[in-house]
Scaffold this active site. Structure first.
Site, short mmCIF file in Angstrom:
data_model
loop_
_atom_site.label_atom_id
_atom_site.label_comp_id
_atom_site.label_asym_id
_atom_site.label_seq_id
_atom_site.Cartn_x
_atom_site.Cartn_y
_atom_site.Cartn_z
N HIS A 1 -11.25 -16.88 -5.02
CA HIS A 1 -12.12 -16.11 -5.92
C HIS A 1 -12.21 -16.77 -7.30
O HIS A 1 -13.14 -16.52 -8.04
CB HIS A 1 -11.66 -14.65 -6.06
CG HIS A 1 -10.50 -14.44 -6.98
ND1 HIS A 1 -9.23 -14.86 -6.66
CD2 HIS A 1 -10.41 -13.89 -8.21
CE1 HIS A 1 -8.42 -14.56 -7.66
NE2 HIS A 1 -9.11 -13.98 -8.61
N LYS B 1 0.04 -22.62 -2.49
CA LYS B 1 1.42 -23.12 -2.43
C LYS B 1 1.50 -24.20 -1.37
O LYS B 1 0.76 -24.16 -0.37
CB LYS B 1 2.38 -21.98 -2.05
CG LYS B 1 3.79 -22.22 -2.53
CD LYS B 1 3.90 -21.94 -4.01
CE LYS B 1 5.30 -22.09 -4.54
NZ LYS B 1 5.38 -21.53 -5.91
P1 NAD Z 1 15.25 -26.06 -8.48
O1 NAD Z 1 15.26 -26.82 -7.21
O2 NAD Z 1 15.09 -26.81 -9.77
O3 NAD Z 1 16.57 -25.17 -8.63
C1 NAD Z 1 17.02 -24.26 -7.69
C2 NAD Z 1 18.55 -24.16 -7.85
O4 NAD Z 1 19.04 -23.12 -7.00
C3 NAD Z 1 19.28 -25.44 -7.45
O5 NAD Z 1 20.17 -25.82 -8.48
C4 NAD Z 1 20.02 -25.04 -6.16
O6 NAD Z 1 21.23 -25.74 -5.99
C5 NAD Z 1 20.27 -23.56 -6.41
N1 NAD Z 1 20.56 -22.80 -5.20
C6 NAD Z 1 20.09 -23.01 -3.95
N2 NAD Z 1 20.60 -22.09 -3.10
C7 NAD Z 1 21.40 -21.30 -3.83
C8 NAD Z 1 22.24 -20.18 -3.51
N3 NAD Z 1 22.31 -19.70 -2.28
N4 NAD Z 1 22.96 -19.60 -4.51
C9 NAD Z 1 22.88 -20.08 -5.77
N5 NAD Z 1 22.11 -21.14 -6.13
C10 NAD Z 1 21.39 -21.74 -5.18
O7 NAD Z 1 14.08 -24.99 -8.29
P2 NAD Z 1 13.31 -24.19 -9.42
O8 NAD Z 1 12.06 -24.92 -9.75
O9 NAD Z 1 14.26 -23.82 -10.50
O10 NAD Z 1 12.86 -22.89 -8.59
C11 NAD Z 1 13.74 -21.81 -8.38
C12 NAD Z 1 12.92 -20.57 -8.02
O11 NAD Z 1 11.99 -20.30 -9.07
C13 NAD Z 1 12.09 -20.68 -6.75
O12 NAD Z 1 12.02 -19.41 -6.13
C14 NAD Z 1 10.71 -21.06 -7.27
O13 NAD Z 1 9.68 -20.68 -6.36
C15 NAD Z 1 10.69 -20.23 -8.53
N6 NAD Z 1 9.72 -20.69 -9.55
C16 NAD Z 1 9.74 -21.96 -10.02
C17 NAD Z 1 8.83 -22.34 -11.01
C18 NAD Z 1 8.87 -23.70 -11.65
O14 NAD Z 1 8.12 -23.91 -12.62
N7 NAD Z 1 9.70 -24.63 -11.20
C19 NAD Z 1 7.88 -21.43 -11.47
C20 NAD Z 1 7.89 -20.12 -10.97
C21 NAD Z 1 8.82 -19.77 -10.01
#
Ligand code: NAD
Length: 471
Positions: free
Chosen positions: A65, A106
């Site tokens: 959209h 995504k």
């Molecule tokens: P990232 O890969 O930089 O970090 C994720 C971290 O979580 C890693 O350090 C990993 O070791 C840790 N992790 C994994 N499994 C785990 C567990 N069971 N317990 C504790 N820690 C654990 O990823 P990110 O970019 O920080 O993304 C994290 C979340 O935020 C995701 O759900 C992503 O969709 C969301 N998100 C990210 C962004 C962005 O700009 N990067 C924006 C919006 C939402």
């Protein structure tokens, strides 16, 4: 309610609950919920040791959209199609809430990046980009990826380089992906944006005395005890900005275990320790917790899940002691947990609002790429000259002069990072009040997540009604 069902089912459960009682017919609500394009593909890959394997990958464009569509790319071993659909749908609602003019999308590649060498990840990323380009699933006006779990600036640089190689001379080509290094068309403040946005969200929520009183908390972020799960891009920056804003980080959970210290942890020092020792455990002055998930249940005011989805479930929701859940990750709370939180009066700042700082600053990066000029470049000196003239006029009229420090503070034209952070703060603050007012207007919605979904549904629904249906 049980935790059964896919993540896409969970997103649609939240959508349906928020849509009940809305002005839109069911047919239009069904159009809003559906994923418009799903591209699932498999490509061959030769590992560094010469062995061959298949790589499974996806790109889902949830809603056309508004174009282009926008959303991160996730590298994870256990990702599946329902998860990518759910994350794409969340992006649509998120963009609507913060008034970012994109549809949601995504992408995912089914690999654990820790098990591949950088050179292998580069070839995977370039082949993935090539597959997207072949099917017209990437481009500055089509679909614009960004970082997500398991990807970052490095992967975004490989993507833009591949895209430009396939589209030589395309003037707006840099806008095909966001989250790039600043030296490759990125924007200052993007890497920190999701965490900084979480800080603005929780600071705003905590500033409202009436809402804090209802939770039995004092207004203000200062002194609030916070647990962080995931010390990646989102979790680290959320912890850093909240720590600087006066919150006390009492526990940090990573996949290898968790650490706790009721007197507070410095996220920068913890990150340095993890880098040096390859583990969060053993941090000086902190207690080790072997079962990482148990840290979520420690005594605290605010819990920030910032790792992955489905960590707050019907199983552990009753044991969570925090009064506020600030969702950094996408989909960390299942509908079963949500119901328990609602009954217990726990405030949840939902993912579709709380972590929208990333896509907000991605939008600024895309605008910068299309404008071909750094924010602030044209006006910084002009504003400084005007401010200096103003200060000199005040000095002349009052007969007093300001100190050098005061002059530096007063005469300060905005650079790119100032402009980006100001736009992010404005966006997060305005969006919070929009959602809160929606809940005040429609108390039957019951919580901030339903109010956020309803806010998105109203904006997207209006857009569909205005556009009509082709042909
Ligand atoms: P990232 O890969 O930089 O970090 C994720 C971290 O979580 C890693 O350090 C990993 O070791 C840790 N992790 C994994 N499994 C785990 C567990 N069971 N317990 C504790 N820690 C654990 O990823 P990110 O970019 O920080 O993304 C994290 C979340 O935020 C995701 O759900 C992503 O969709 C969301 N998100 C990210 C962004 C962005 O700009 N990067 C924006 C919006 C939402």
């Amino acid at each position: 309610m049980s935790d059964a069902g896919s993540m896409f089912d969970a997103v649609n459960t939240y959508f349906d609950r928020a849509a009940a009682g809305s002005q839109f017919p069911q047919g239009l609500l069904n159009i809003m919920k559906a994923c418009n394009s799903i591209y699932r593909f498999t490509f061959p890959f030769r590992r560094a040791d010469g062995s061959l394997q298949n790589i499974n990958a996806w790109r889902v464009e949830h809603s056309h959209h508004k174009m282009p569509t926008k959303g991160g790319i996730r590298y994870a071993e256990f990702v599946d199609e329902e998860e990518v659909k759910a994350l794409a749908a969340l992006m649509t609602y998120k963009c609507a809430i913060v008034d970012v003019p994109f549809g949601g999308a995504k992408g995912a590649v089914q690999v654990d990046p820790k098990k591949f060498q950088p050179e292998e990840l580069e070839r995977i990323t370039r082949r993935y980009t090539h597959e997207l380009a072949k099917k017209n699933f990437i481009g500055p006006g089509i679909d614009v990826p960004a970082p997500d779990y398991g990807t970052g600036e490095r992967e975004m640089a490989w993507i833009v380089d591949t895209y430009l190689a396939l589209n030589p001379g395309q003037l707006d080509g840099l806008g095909c992906v966001t989250g790039k290094p600043v030296t490759q068309g990125g924007v200052r403040g993007r890497k920190e944006a999701t965490g900084r946005g979480l800080f603005f969200a929780i600071r705003e929520a905590c500033s409202i005395a009436e809402d804090m009183k209802a939770l039995g908390l004092e207004p203000g972020l200062a002194g609030k005890r916070m647990i962080i799960q995931g010390l990646g891009n989102v979790g680290y920056h959320a912890a850093k900005f909240c720590h600087e804003g006066g919150a006390v980080i009492v526990a940090i959970a990573e996949y290898e275990g968790a650490i706790a210290n009721p007197n507070g942890l410095d996220p920068e020092a913890v990150t340095a320790h993890r880098k040096a020792t390859k583990s969060i455990l053993g941090f000086p002055g902190a207690t080790d917790i072997k079962d990482s998930a148990a840290a979520l249940e420690l005594d605290a005011d605010i819990l920030v899940p910032a790792a992955l989805e489905n960590v707050l479930t019907g199983d552990n929701a009753a044991r969570i002691k925090a009064k506020i859940v600030l969702e950094g990750a996408n989909g960390p709370t299942t509908p079963a947990a949500e119901e328990i939180f609602r009954q217990r009066g726990i405030m949840v700042l939902p993912d579709i609002y709380a972590n929208a700082g990333g896509v907000t600053v991605s939008y600024f990066e895309w605008v910068k790429n299309l404008g071909h000029v750094r924010f602030g470049r044209m006006q910084k000196r002009l504003e400084e000259r005007d401010e200096a003239n103003f200060v000199r006029a005040i000095e002349r009229l009052t007969g007093k002069s300001v100190s050098d420090d005061e002059r530096r503070m007063l005469v300060n034209g905005p650079g790119e990072e100032d402009i980006v952070n100001s736009g992010l703060e404005e966006t997060m603050v305005v969006a919070y009040h929009g959602i809160r007012e929606m809940l005040k207007k429609e108390p039957a919605l019951g919580d901030l997540r339903a109010a956020a979904f309803r806010t998105a549904i109203e904006k997207i629904g209006r857009s569909y009604l205005e556009l009509g249906v082709f042909p």
